[in-house]
Design a protein around this motif. Structure first.
Motif, PDB file in Angstrom:
ATOM      1  N   LEU A   1     -33.923  36.773  91.468  1.00 38.36           N
ATOM      2  CA  LEU A   1     -33.411  37.570  90.350  1.00 38.36           C
ATOM      3  C   LEU A   1     -34.021  38.968  90.426  1.00 38.36           C
ATOM      4  O   LEU A   1     -35.190  39.113  90.790  1.00 38.36           O
ATOM      5  CB  LEU A   1     -33.835  36.907  89.022  1.00 38.36           C
ATOM      6  CG  LEU A   1     -33.568  37.679  87.721  1.00 38.36           C
ATOM      7  CD1 LEU A   1     -32.058  37.731  87.426  1.00 38.36           C
ATOM      8  CD2 LEU A   1     -34.286  37.008  86.537  1.00 38.36           C
ATOM      9  N   ILE A   2     -33.214  39.973  90.054  1.00 42.41           N
ATOM     10  CA  ILE A   2     -33.739  41.344  89.978  1.00 42.41           C
ATOM     11  C   ILE A   2     -33.780  41.740  88.502  1.00 42.41           C
ATOM     12  O   ILE A   2     -32.771  41.594  87.795  1.00 42.41           O
ATOM     13  CB  ILE A   2     -32.844  42.313  90.785  1.00 42.41           C
ATOM     14  CG1 ILE A   2     -32.836  41.884  92.261  1.00 42.41           C
ATOM     15  CG2 ILE A   2     -33.327  43.754  90.644  1.00 42.41           C
ATOM     16  CD1 ILE A   2     -31.721  42.481  93.071  1.00 42.41           C
ATOM     17  N   ALA A   3     -34.947  42.183  88.038  1.00 45.33           N
ATOM     18  CA  ALA A   3     -35.093  42.613  86.638  1.00 45.33           C
ATOM     19  C   ALA A   3     -35.450  44.090  86.652  1.00 45.33           C
ATOM     20  O   ALA A   3     -36.403  44.493  87.324  1.00 45.33           O
ATOM     21  CB  ALA A   3     -36.202  41.817  85.959  1.00 45.33           C
ATOM     22  N   VAL A   4     -34.693  44.869  85.913  1.00 47.57           N
ATOM     23  CA  VAL A   4     -34.962  46.311  85.898  1.00 47.57           C
ATOM     24  C   VAL A   4     -35.161  46.792  84.460  1.00 47.57           C
ATOM     25  O   VAL A   4     -34.447  46.357  83.555  1.00 47.57           O
ATOM     26  CB  VAL A   4     -33.821  47.101  86.602  1.00 47.57           C
ATOM     27  CG1 VAL A   4     -32.470  46.909  85.927  1.00 47.57           C
ATOM     28  CG2 VAL A   4     -34.159  48.584  86.668  1.00 47.57           C
ATOM     29  N   ALA A   5     -36.150  47.669  84.274  1.00 52.51           N
ATOM     30  CA  ALA A   5     -36.345  48.281  82.952  1.00 52.51           C
ATOM     31  C   ALA A   5     -35.198  49.269  82.758  1.00 52.51           C
ATOM     32  O   ALA A   5     -35.148  50.293  83.435  1.00 52.51           O
ATOM     33  CB  ALA A   5     -37.695  48.988  82.908  1.00 52.51           C
ATOM     34  N   ASN A   6     -34.282  48.938  81.834  1.00 50.07           N
ATOM     35  CA  ASN A   6     -33.120  49.831  81.656  1.00 50.07           C
ATOM     36  C   ASN A   6     -33.242  50.674  80.388  1.00 50.07           C
ATOM     37  O   ASN A   6     -32.305  51.319  79.963  1.00 50.07           O
ATOM     38  CB  ASN A   6     -31.797  49.048  81.698  1.00 50.07           C
ATOM     39  CG  ASN A   6     -31.582  48.168  80.504  1.00 50.07           C
ATOM     40  OD1 ASN A   6     -32.522  47.549  80.028  1.00 50.07           O
ATOM     41  ND2 ASN A   6     -30.360  48.093  80.012  1.00 50.07           N
ATOM     42  N   GLY A   7     -34.422  50.683  79.763  1.00 49.94           N
ATOM     43  CA  GLY A   7     -34.659  51.559  78.624  1.00 49.94           C
ATOM     44  C   GLY A   7     -35.772  50.997  77.765  1.00 49.94           C
ATOM     45  O   GLY A   7     -36.217  49.877  78.017  1.00 49.94           O
ATOM     46  N   PRO A   8     -36.275  51.725  76.793  1.00 47.42           N
ATOM     47  CA  PRO A   8     -36.025  53.148  76.579  1.00 47.42           C
ATOM     48  C   PRO A   8     -36.830  53.990  77.576  1.00 47.42           C
ATOM     49  O   PRO A   8     -37.763  53.495  78.189  1.00 47.42           O
ATOM     50  CB  PRO A   8     -36.525  53.364  75.144  1.00 47.42           C
ATOM     51  CG  PRO A   8     -37.528  52.294  74.906  1.00 47.42           C
ATOM     52  CD  PRO A   8     -37.153  51.130  75.774  1.00 47.42           C
ATOM     53  N   GLY A   9     -36.436  55.256  77.686  1.00 45.46           N
ATOM     54  CA  GLY A   9     -37.136  56.133  78.623  1.00 45.46           C
ATOM     55  C   GLY A   9     -36.332  57.391  78.875  1.00 45.46           C
ATOM     56  O   GLY A   9     -35.402  57.712  78.123  1.00 45.46           O
ATOM     57  N   LEU A  10     -36.680  58.080  79.945  1.00 55.10           N
ATOM     58  CA  LEU A  10     -35.985  59.323  80.313  1.00 55.10           C
ATOM     59  C   LEU A  10     -34.730  58.961  81.095  1.00 55.10           C
ATOM     60  O   LEU A  10     -34.780  58.123  82.004  1.00 55.10           O
ATOM     61  CB  LEU A  10     -36.890  60.199  81.186  1.00 55.10           C
ATOM     62  CG  LEU A  10     -38.208  60.621  80.556  1.00 55.10           C
ATOM     63  CD1 LEU A  10     -39.134  61.250  81.602  1.00 55.10           C
ATOM     64  CD2 LEU A  10     -37.951  61.614  79.416  1.00 55.10           C
ATOM     65  N   VAL A  11     -33.613  59.590  80.749  1.00 58.74           N
ATOM     66  CA  VAL A  11     -32.337  59.125  81.303  1.00 58.74           C
ATOM     67  C   VAL A  11     -32.279  59.183  82.826  1.00 58.74           C
ATOM     68  O   VAL A  11     -31.823  58.227  83.469  1.00 58.74           O
ATOM     69  CB  VAL A  11     -31.123  59.826  80.628  1.00 58.74           C
ATOM     70  CG1 VAL A  11     -31.063  61.306  80.950  1.00 58.74           C
ATOM     71  CG2 VAL A  11     -29.827  59.143  81.034  1.00 58.74           C
ATOM     72  N   GLY A  12     -32.714  60.284  83.428  1.00 58.07           N
ATOM     73  CA  GLY A  12     -32.633  60.404  84.889  1.00 58.07           C
ATOM     74  C   GLY A  12     -33.462  59.331  85.593  1.00 58.07           C
ATOM     75  O   GLY A  12     -32.941  58.566  86.426  1.00 58.07           O
ATOM     76  N   PRO A  13     -34.755  59.246  85.274  1.00 59.65           N
ATOM     77  CA  PRO A  13     -35.573  58.193  85.871  1.00 59.65           C
ATOM     78  C   PRO A  13     -35.002  56.787  85.659  1.00 59.65           C
ATOM     79  O   PRO A  13     -34.998  55.971  86.580  1.00 59.65           O
ATOM     80  CB  PRO A  13     -36.918  58.366  85.159  1.00 59.65           C
ATOM     81  CG  PRO A  13     -36.996  59.836  84.901  1.00 59.65           C
ATOM     82  CD  PRO A  13     -35.588  60.223  84.524  1.00 59.65           C
ATOM     83  N   LEU A  14     -34.471  56.525  84.454  1.00 55.59           N
ATOM     84  CA  LEU A  14     -33.885  55.200  84.187  1.00 55.59           C
ATOM     85  C   LEU A  14     -32.710  54.925  85.115  1.00 55.59           C
ATOM     86  O   LEU A  14     -32.559  53.824  85.660  1.00 55.59           O
ATOM     87  CB  LEU A  14     -33.376  55.123  82.739  1.00 55.59           C
ATOM     88  CG  LEU A  14     -34.413  54.892  81.643  1.00 55.59           C
ATOM     89  CD1 LEU A  14     -33.775  55.097  80.275  1.00 55.59           C
ATOM     90  CD2 LEU A  14     -34.992  53.488  81.734  1.00 55.59           C
TER      91      LEU A  14
END
Ligand code: KG4
Ligand code: ZN
Length: 332
Positions: free
Chosen positions: A75-88
């Protein structure tokens, strides 16, 4: 189940492999502090470029250090927010690309929730839910009621600056480097916390909300007419600021615990790395069982993302690749 976690919400590019939400197989963090230091804060455009340069390399290293191959990832888990839009977007699209290429499922993980999960991962004992969750980072300061993993109720949050942000700004006002939190903590150790009578703000609408912008302004006033490069002045101001801020956190956590009947607190976010914070809670909130993340898990990392991602997958299943996207603000 082996989960590859990916973190790129702000100024760390990180990847980890975690088994079954608990066992860390590898953790790689590429920090950008060197890049943003001279600006006294994160410059989003520079952050994006650096994330792009290193993200594949960081993932490759995490897979290698776990002595696995990408094929072993379930499984791949990615932090999709909150944060800076470009880095996300860089993290989210890397995760989606890998998921498509490898035919693996992917889930989006809330970075702030993951900070609390880091405390759960760090605890040897099972957590006696419900507990409070205190998130104190560079982007967030909030108290939540945690009923179980994934079930939260917001109790209080900052109405202006996050506490980490206030630490960083105080350091900047004193002409010190970024991130300011650890520098202020070190200075405060040799300072007199009673020299400046500082206090955090009171929020009339919700006494469990936080306000640190007034405290920051009071620090600025305390600097007027002073030699701000004088080491003892810096130490006393840092100690007075830190005492005011941490006292506020302790008082609000105790009040929230009384109101909700919770006996434990999960701590998450960079500021909870602060030893004075940990000591103050242990000394002044003895009735509360404090669950702190290990030092390795208290700053931004992908282990907490992979760990929480495992639970997100168990309860919600895989995300739809067509709709999984970066979300800069996510309410609790
Ligand atoms: O959780 P984190 O790594 O990133 C965000 O999600 O924001 O937190 C970074 C913040 C910065 O503002 C930094 O100054 C603060 O955490 N911080 C500290 C300490 N270590 C990091 N603040 C106070 N004391 C520390 N020892
Ligand atoms: Zn964070």
């Amino acid at each position: 189940m082996i989960v590859l976690g990916i973190e790129s919400t702000c100024d760390e590019t990180a990847a980890s492999l975690v088994r079954d939400g608990r066992e860390t197989l590898s953790q790689v963090i590429s920090s950008q502090v060197d890049l943003h230091e001279i600006f006294g804060g994160v410059v989003p455009e520079l952050a994006c470029r650096r994330h792009m340069e290193v993200i594949i390399q960081v993932i490759r290293q995490a897979v290698d250090e776990a002595q696995c191959s990408l094929e072993d990832v379930d499984l791949i888990a990615v932090a999709n927010g909150p944060g800076l839009v470009g880095p996300l977007l860089i993290g989210v699209n890397t995760a989606k690309g890998l998921a498509l290429a490898l035919g693996k499922p992917v889930v989006g993980v809330n970075h702030v929730e993951a900070h609390l999960y880091a405390a759960i991962m760090s605890s040897d004992e099972p957590i006696a839910f419900p507990v409070l969750g205190m998130i104190v980072s560079g982007g967030h300061t909030a108290i939540v009621l945690v009923e179980s993993i994934g079930k939260y109720q917001l109790i209080g949050q900052t109405v202006d600056d996050a506490l980490g942000e206030a630490y960083d700004k105080v350091a900047k006002m004193l002409g010190l480097a970024y991130p300011g939190g650890p520098i202020i903590e070190r200075l405060a150790e040799g300072g007199d916390p009673h020299r400046f009578p500082l206090k955090a703000g009171v929020c009339k609408n919700n006494p469990l909300n936080f306000s640190f912008s007034g405290l920051k302004t009071a620090v600025l006033y305390a600097m007027k007419g002073q030699d701000i490069e004088n080491p003892q002045f810096q130490r006393d101001l840092a100690a007075s600021f830190q005492k005011a801020a941490l006292t506020d956190l302790v008082q609000k956590a105790r009040k929230a615990a009384k109101e909700t009947g919770c006996r434990g607190v999960l701590f998450g976010g960079g500021v909870t790395n602060n030893m004075a914070l940990r000591k103050m809670f242990e000394k002044e909130a003895k009735e509360l069982k404090c669950y702190f993340p290990t030092r390795a898990l208290s700053l931004d990392n992908a282990t907490m993302i992979a760990g929480l991602g495992y639970h997100v997958y168990q309860t919600k299943g895989p995300a739809d690749l067509k709709t999984l996207d970066a979300v800069t603000r996510i309410p609790f």
